[in-house]
Design a protein around this motif. Sequence first.
Motif, short mmCIF file in Angstrom:
data_model
loop_
_atom_site.label_atom_id
_atom_site.label_comp_id
_atom_site.label_asym_id
_atom_site.label_seq_id
_atom_site.Cartn_x
_atom_site.Cartn_y
_atom_site.Cartn_z
N GLU A 1 1.71 -2.33 -17.33
CA GLU A 1 1.31 -2.33 -15.92
C GLU A 1 1.31 -0.92 -15.32
O GLU A 1 0.69 -0.69 -14.28
CB GLU A 1 2.24 -3.24 -15.11
CG GLU A 1 2.05 -4.71 -15.41
CD GLU A 1 2.97 -5.58 -14.55
OE1 GLU A 1 3.67 -5.02 -13.68
OE2 GLU A 1 2.98 -6.81 -14.75
N LEU A 2 2.01 0.02 -15.98
CA LEU A 2 2.04 1.38 -15.47
C LEU A 2 0.65 2.03 -15.47
O LEU A 2 0.35 2.88 -14.64
CB LEU A 2 3.00 2.23 -16.31
CG LEU A 2 4.50 2.06 -16.03
CD1 LEU A 2 5.33 2.82 -17.06
CD2 LEU A 2 4.83 2.56 -14.63
N GLU B 1 4.51 4.27 -5.98
CA GLU B 1 5.49 5.08 -6.72
C GLU B 1 6.79 4.29 -6.94
O GLU B 1 7.42 4.40 -8.02
CB GLU B 1 5.77 6.37 -5.95
CG GLU B 1 4.60 7.36 -6.02
CD GLU B 1 4.87 8.63 -5.24
OE1 GLU B 1 5.70 8.58 -4.30
OE2 GLU B 1 4.24 9.67 -5.55
N GLN B 2 7.19 3.49 -5.96
CA GLN B 2 8.38 2.66 -6.13
C GLN B 2 8.17 1.61 -7.23
O GLN B 2 9.08 1.35 -8.03
CB GLN B 2 8.73 1.98 -4.81
CG GLN B 2 9.26 2.92 -3.74
CD GLN B 2 9.39 2.26 -2.38
OE1 GLN B 2 9.22 1.04 -2.25
NE2 GLN B 2 9.69 3.06 -1.35
N LEU C 1 -2.66 5.20 -8.16
CA LEU C 1 -2.03 6.35 -7.51
C LEU C 1 -2.92 7.58 -7.59
O LEU C 1 -3.09 8.32 -6.61
CB LEU C 1 -0.68 6.64 -8.17
CG LEU C 1 0.56 5.96 -7.57
CD1 LEU C 1 1.76 6.12 -8.50
CD2 LEU C 1 0.86 6.52 -6.19
N ALA C 2 -3.51 7.82 -8.76
CA ALA C 2 -4.39 8.98 -8.95
C ALA C 2 -5.59 8.90 -8.02
O ALA C 2 -5.99 9.90 -7.41
CB ALA C 2 -4.85 9.05 -10.41
N PHE C 3 -6.15 7.68 -7.86
CA PHE C 3 -7.33 7.52 -7.01
C PHE C 3 -6.99 7.75 -5.53
O PHE C 3 -7.74 8.42 -4.81
CB PHE C 3 -7.94 6.13 -7.21
CG PHE C 3 -9.23 5.94 -6.48
CD1 PHE C 3 -10.39 6.56 -6.91
CD2 PHE C 3 -9.29 5.16 -5.34
CE1 PHE C 3 -11.59 6.39 -6.24
CE2 PHE C 3 -10.48 4.98 -4.65
CZ PHE C 3 -11.63 5.60 -5.11
N LYS C 4 -5.86 7.22 -5.09
CA LYS C 4 -5.47 7.39 -3.68
C LYS C 4 -5.18 8.86 -3.37
O LYS C 4 -5.51 9.37 -2.29
CB LYS C 4 -4.25 6.52 -3.35
CG LYS C 4 -4.57 5.03 -3.23
CD LYS C 4 -3.36 4.24 -2.80
CE LYS C 4 -3.70 2.76 -2.65
NZ LYS C 4 -4.65 2.50 -1.55
N MET D 1 -2.08 -1.07 -0.78
CA MET D 1 -0.71 -0.63 -1.03
C MET D 1 -0.64 0.89 -0.87
O MET D 1 -1.50 1.62 -1.37
CB MET D 1 -0.29 -1.04 -2.44
CG MET D 1 1.21 -0.95 -2.69
SD MET D 1 1.66 -1.60 -4.32
CE MET D 1 1.19 -3.33 -4.15
N SER D 2 0.39 1.39 -0.21
CA SER D 2 0.53 2.82 0.06
C SER D 2 0.97 3.57 -1.19
O SER D 2 1.42 2.98 -2.19
CB SER D 2 1.54 3.04 1.18
OG SER D 2 2.85 2.72 0.74
N ILE D 3 0.88 4.91 -1.10
CA ILE D 3 1.31 5.75 -2.22
C ILE D 3 2.80 5.58 -2.49
O ILE D 3 3.24 5.46 -3.65
CB ILE D 3 0.97 7.22 -1.92
CG1 ILE D 3 -0.56 7.41 -1.95
CG2 ILE D 3 1.63 8.16 -2.93
CD1 ILE D 3 -1.02 8.79 -1.55
N ASP D 4 3.61 5.53 -1.44
CA ASP D 4 5.06 5.36 -1.60
C ASP D 4 5.39 4.04 -2.29
O ASP D 4 6.25 3.98 -3.19
CB ASP D 4 5.76 5.42 -0.24
CG ASP D 4 5.73 6.81 0.36
OD1 ASP D 4 5.54 7.77 -0.41
OD2 ASP D 4 5.88 6.93 1.59
#
Length: 679
Positions: A19-20, A7-8, A27-30, A1-4
């Motif tokens: 789940e956050l 974030e969505q 997100l932090a790892f990517k 899954m992409s960063i965008d």
Amino acid sequence: MSIDELEQQAERREDNHPELIEIWNELAFKLYLRKKFDAGNEYGQKALKLADLLNDQLGKAGANVVLGHMAKDNGALDQAEDYYSEAIAIRNKIGDHWGVASCFNSLGVLYRNKKGQFEKGIQYLYDGLAALKVYEGDEGKLNRLKAKIHNNLGDLLFRTGNYEIALVQFEKSRSLRKPNQMGPLYINEGACLLELNLFQSAKSKFHEAIRLFPKWDSTNLAKANLQLSAANYRLGLLDSALYYWGKTDDLANFLDSSEKILQFRNKGMIHRARKEYDEANENFQKGLESALEVQDYTEGAFLHFAIGKNYYQQNEFSKAINSFEACKKLVDSLSILELEKELYYKLSTTYALNNELEKAYATNLEYSSRSDSLTENRENALVELNRSAQLLNDQQAMLAQAKEKKYRNMTLIGIMALGLLLLFGIAAALVAIYNNQKRKLVQQQQWLTEQRLSNALQELEVERNYLQIDDSERLLNWVSKELHDRLGGMLSTIKLYFTNLNDKINTLKDENQHQFEKANILLDEVCEEVRRISKGALPVNLPNRGLVKEIEHMLNHIRDSQSMKVEFATNGMSQRLDTNKERKLYRVIHILVNNILLHAKADWFSLQINRFGDQINIMVEDNGIGFDPEKVKEKGGTGLNNLKSLCAELGATLTFHPEIENGTTVTIEMPVFAKTESL
């Protein structure tokens, strides 16, 4: 899954939704992988706070790990250690043994960057291996992490000078990897072999690594060529060292900062060995500037020392002292006892040559003190390593006892349940064994008879081949002797007659003079061809000169032509081999050299023959156009077939490392005491 997309997803979740934590950690790892540390750190901190609020221990551990990664890459090593240690404590509580081992591995890598604290990193990696002993899960996942830990352990042991133990760790890592993953390990193993002065074996590892790396893997190809440059320098093959340095320079953008510094140091040492002191100093200075820029004071110390030695060799002792003193300031804050020892010895000698006798005496006392300290530290390090190994063994024994106790009751119940079944099974099996015994005995006797007959036929075939080889060798030697002794003698006599007629050439008519001169030239060519064929079949002086001198004699002819640069190096070849082996080895080398001259379109090649104990290693390298062995095989190349046959007779292993359009390397490994046919 992409960063965008992540974030969505985060935006669609309510505040403090469980789940956050997982989304923010991902997100932090990517973002960490993309070197966007500020944004990654923000998400990691948010995940950590929410996991702490919701008491999500697994999410809290994950946040600490990714925050540790970013702190490490940002150079905040102490902060990274705190994050990793917190993750280990959490994962221990929840029984995540794989996660604990992974964190210990990260700590070990962390201490690879903390100069002078390698022993602490080694201990962390041993702790990681101990944690994996109680991990019960996917075997592939287990082996991948174990392979990483063994590799990192070998790297740290290499940095502490424990090269033999490092090689053992690299071998363990290699046993857990797939064949196409061996390239980086071959580079690591080769680096250890270089430090153990096994230069030829090291070169073989680097060439094997290059063979495994795809052409697009520029980073690893750059590293392998950099090490090949160093290996050739250590062997004294300076042209080859510069050649591989040039190949590294073409890929310099793919080297990290420490490797680029090493590249400058390597080239400086090559120039210094060639007595090109200005060029050497220029490269040492470039390396020093780069080292100080990235605060790599260890490399800075080595480069100050290299500059000092450069001035020392030019008898510029005042400049040498300045460089050695600059090195001393850095060394005093580091833990590099080997460099300290060599530095104080060189500094003491330079002071004496510069007539600063009091400083020379004081520095010599420091040298003696550091020599004693180096010996003591090595002994302490060995004791500590043995202690760590024993601790790991004790932990493994305790774990084994715990497992045995855990499963003892289940095992006893199982034994009782199976006991009755086994009694019935044994009775049935005895009847079946009795009925089948006679049939099996008959089949076994029949198989033994067929096997003896097959072995006898194979022995006859081998003997017949040996006799054919024996006859062909005798024929080859006879042809060589006849060409050299009889036909060569006859041609020499005819040449003598022509020489005597040369005084009377003026009395002949112009047309006859032209015919005479043409015949004389043709006779010279025939004499030279006879000598060439004779030498190609078997050098007449090989039994007297020996293999090494005869090869040197052959290579001198190539050097005299001034059409190609030739490098020749040997080690451990002072003791003669038996004539049979020397003859075959000469023919092998003659074929390899002849192929270079005829087909490679090279302007230099190197030949190395080294003996290590009961093994002989031959390596031939050229910078020609390379070749494809499969295409040569399809065309039915006679030279290649002859080469393979000779190597088979010698019990030798022949390996080609062809780089299409980039030269060829051939290695031959031969046991000295291999059984070969006698003539």
